[in-house]
Enzyme design. Structure first.
Site, mmCIF file in Angstrom:
data_model
loop_
_atom_site.group_PDB
_atom_site.id
_atom_site.type_symbol
_atom_site.label_atom_id
_atom_site.label_comp_id
_atom_site.label_asym_id
_atom_site.label_seq_id
_atom_site.Cartn_x
_atom_site.Cartn_y
_atom_site.Cartn_z
ATOM 1 N N GLY A 42 56.596 -67.974 24.945
ATOM 2 C CA GLY A 42 57.377 -68.047 23.712
ATOM 3 C C GLY A 42 57.463 -66.731 22.976
ATOM 4 N N ASN A 43 58.492 -66.591 22.171
ATOM 5 C CA ASN A 43 58.650 -65.389 21.358
ATOM 6 C C ASN A 43 59.612 -65.641 20.216
ATOM 7 O OD1 ASN A 43 61.331 -64.792 22.819
ATOM 8 N ND2 ASN A 43 59.840 -64.699 24.474
ATOM 9 N N GLY A 60 53.050 -60.527 26.584
ATOM 10 C CA GLY A 60 51.773 -60.879 27.202
ATOM 11 C C GLY A 60 50.533 -60.774 26.335
ATOM 12 N N SER A 96 58.450 -58.235 24.133
ATOM 13 C CA SER A 96 58.600 -59.439 24.950
ATOM 14 C C SER A 96 59.581 -59.215 26.097
ATOM 15 C CB SER A 96 59.127 -60.557 24.049
ATOM 16 O OG SER A 96 59.716 -61.569 24.825
ATOM 17 N N SER A 97 59.311 -59.837 27.236
ATOM 18 C CA SER A 97 60.220 -59.673 28.383
ATOM 19 C C SER A 97 61.594 -60.269 28.098
ATOM 20 C CB SER A 97 59.593 -60.294 29.633
ATOM 21 O OG SER A 97 59.201 -61.613 29.364
ATOM 22 N N ASP A 98 61.699 -61.120 27.079
ATOM 23 C CA ASP A 98 62.998 -61.723 26.725
ATOM 24 C C ASP A 98 63.751 -60.923 25.669
ATOM 25 O OD1 ASP A 98 62.822 -64.105 28.371
ATOM 26 O OD2 ASP A 98 61.201 -64.725 27.046
ATOM 27 N N HIS A 135 62.494 -68.353 21.265
ATOM 28 C CA HIS A 135 62.561 -68.885 22.627
ATOM 29 C C HIS A 135 61.213 -69.512 22.956
ATOM 30 C CE1 HIS A 135 63.336 -69.446 26.793
ATOM 31 N NE2 HIS A 135 62.531 -68.483 27.199
ATOM 32 N N HIS A 179 59.235 -72.640 25.801
ATOM 33 C CA HIS A 179 59.402 -73.582 26.909
ATOM 34 C C HIS A 179 58.796 -74.906 26.458
ATOM 35 C CE1 HIS A 179 59.947 -70.406 30.359
ATOM 36 N NE2 HIS A 179 60.698 -70.151 29.305
ATOM 37 N N ASP A 194 71.363 -85.179 11.389
ATOM 38 C CA ASP A 194 71.002 -84.376 10.211
ATOM 39 C C ASP A 194 71.178 -82.881 10.496
ATOM 40 O OD1 ASP A 194 70.379 -86.428 8.486
ATOM 41 O OD2 ASP A 194 68.246 -86.446 8.986
ATOM 42 N N HIS A 239 66.209 -73.477 32.678
ATOM 43 C CA HIS A 239 65.284 -72.567 32.010
ATOM 44 C C HIS A 239 64.665 -73.290 30.812
ATOM 45 C CE1 HIS A 239 64.650 -68.273 30.191
ATOM 46 N NE2 HIS A 239 63.558 -68.985 30.217
ATOM 47 N N TYR A 280 70.923 -84.232 -0.285
ATOM 48 C CA TYR A 280 69.555 -84.307 0.211
ATOM 49 C C TYR A 280 68.707 -83.228 -0.464
ATOM 50 C CZ TYR A 280 65.603 -83.934 3.364
ATOM 51 O OH TYR A 280 64.344 -83.870 3.876
HETATM 52 ZN ZN ZN Z 1 61.834 -68.425 29.137
#
Ligand code: ZN
Length: 235
Positions: free
Chosen positions: A28-29, A46, A74-76, A95, A97, A120, A171, A229
């Site tokens: 995640g990132n 990492g 991050s690799s993303d 991002h 998973h 919503d 993905h 709301y």
């Molecule tokens: Zn990913």
């Protein structure tokens, strides 16, 4: 410390991911952008969450070039850069998973709008972009992932300011918002919607989609010009 605000915002938002049960290990990132300076702060690659700090966030421009930081981003990172560059009103991207949203992505299915929780936030099914082509995967993969997302919105006529989440086929999910906090909120909401939709189909494989009157009612209650709301000026 340079870029203090976005470093702290990105750090705080990243730390929410394990707390919300959206990530495992270093998965995640999250990033937060400073539009005036044309840069964003993103998690280093990492590094375990408990070792993160605002100083360790990496500053990158919208072309994916590192501007400041001793660690690799991050690799993303290139996926974030492409989205910031082309979608000029977003200020945060996430991002993960996360389990249920990723299961829908792996199934290559949009998440049907089954209930008012979904309505919503979105008036449409949560889009699942098709898995990427071999050429895109073998090319600049993370960069092309950003275009896979943008192309899916273009093809379907979706507005990124209306729908702040997507699944990338085979993905996992990406979400965004006006800042990193909102993008993390959207990731948690998406995971909950994905879980509820999965359970709905288990209980009734023929469950109908939400009817239009309820879709409109629930969305406009929170988002329309006559929304009622919550508290005034407190969104
Ligand atoms: Zn990913």
């Amino acid at each position: 410390m340079n870029y203090r605000y976005i470093r702290e915002a990105a750090y705080e938002a990243n730390m929410q991911l394990p707390k919300l049960g959206l990530v495992l290990f270093t998965f995640g990132n999250v990033s937060e952008a400073d539009r005036d300076k044309g840069v964003f702060a993103i998690k280093p690659s990492g590094v375990p969450y408990e070792q993160l700090s605002p100083e360790k966030m990496v500053i990158v421009d919208f072309d994916g070039n590192k501007v400041e930081g001793s660690l690799n981003p991050s690799s993303d990172t290139l996926t974030h850069a492409v989205l910031y560059k082309h979608w000029e009103e977003i200020g945060g991207i996430v991002h993960t998973h996360s389990t249920y949203a990723t299961a829908w992505a792996q199934s290559q299915r949009d998440i049907p709008i089954f209930g008012t929780t979904h309505a919503d936030y979105n008036t449409v099914d949560i889009p699942c972009a098709p898995p990427m082509s071999d050429e895109m995967i073998q090319g600049n993969y993370e960069y092309e992932t950003g275009f896979q997302i943008i192309n899916c919105f273009k093809e379907r006529g979706l507005d990124y300011k209306e729908v702040e989440m997507i699944l990338v086929g085979n993905h996992a999910p990406f979400t965004w918002g006006k800042n990193a906090t909102k993008a993390v909120h959207n990731s948690a909401v998406l995971e909950q919607i994905a879980k509820m939709a999965f359970l709905t189909e288990q209980i009734n494989p023929n469950a109908p989609r939400l009817k239009d009157a309820l879709i409109k009612k629930h969305y406009e209650r929170k988002h329309g010009p006559d929304s009622y709301y919550g508290q005034p000026d407190y969104h």
